[in-house]
Design an enzyme around this catalytic site. Sequence first.
Site, PDB file in Angstrom:
ATOM      1  N   TYR A 134      26.581 -19.425  -0.127  1.00 29.50           N
ATOM      2  CA  TYR A 134      25.439 -19.019   0.497  1.00 29.50           C
ATOM      3  C   TYR A 134      24.220 -19.792  -0.283  1.00 29.50           C
ATOM      4  O   TYR A 134      23.940 -19.552  -1.504  1.00 29.50           O
ATOM      5  CB  TYR A 134      25.179 -17.773   0.072  1.00 29.50           C
ATOM      6  N   LYS A 162      26.841 -20.650   4.412  1.00 23.51           N
ATOM      7  CA  LYS A 162      25.647 -20.339   5.048  1.00 23.51           C
ATOM      8  C   LYS A 162      24.338 -21.073   4.575  1.00 23.51           C
ATOM      9  O   LYS A 162      24.055 -20.867   3.258  1.00 23.51           O
ATOM     10  CB  LYS A 162      25.294 -18.695   4.652  1.00 23.51           C
TER      11      LYS A 162
END
Length: 303
Positions: A134, A162
């Site tokens: 992330y 992500k």
Amino acid sequence: MKFEGIYTPAVTPLTPDGEINKKAFADVLESLIEAKVHGIIIGGSTGEYYAHTAEERFTLAAYAKEVIGNRLPLIIGTGATRTEDAVEYAKGAKEINADAILVTSPPYALPTEKENAIHALAVDRAANLPIMLYNYPGRMGVSMGEEYLARVGQSKNVVAIKESSGDMNRVHLLAREYPHIGLSCGWDDQALEFFAWGARSWVCAGSNFLPREHVALYEACVLEKDFDKGRQIMSAMMPLMNFLDGGKFVQSIKFGCELNGLDVGSVRSPLRPLNSEDKQTLQTVIGNVKRTVAQISSGANHA
């Protein structure tokens, strides 16, 4: 595990006195399963993990697994400033048989790329589960750069990232140089561009209350490969994206859930709920999105 589809970072419902509302949390999870999202993330920023005690995070993750069972993939966030804490959250995810973990950079600490990679690999070893990285430098203060990716990307568990930098150059870099790490949209108003560059998943907080609309965009771009239709859906959703960028993100997501009849309550300090003007504006925006996307999906606006 491959990340494909819409992954919802679920909100955490609260009672009027600020405690976690487990019954309402189960209702949120059931609503997402019914709406056919493709996976659920617990312990993300939309879930207000930063305002939870460690005990609350472990309890919430275990309860989510109890409710979801094997009906959808469950991904557990391991975000923490201390590596030791992130490792414990990873171990907890392993213990409840979660399907994957979300690995962030430690906020505030500002590690070097090498230090950040060592942190991620320690979390990896603790869980030995599929990982979605992330990258959110706006919140964490550092970016997962090429040195980091070269080190961490060697792990077989690192299957997706992500990307939430907002920098399209990063999207280009990841798509071209790191094709073995699945690209996942983490910047909502760039979803169309992510899909054009090969992303096959989208982690989107708005899917807490508009799951079908987010799924519709994914299906148009990724499954149907109909980017004309995708552009129409994205255009319809842009007013929502713009509102959510206005600085009251979690509050807006929770109010959207409230409009769907979900008893999610307010937000924890230091955040404050939306005022009446913001609520009225957001309600209008959401209504317009629902109507327009429904028309596009039915073919009314699509030749």
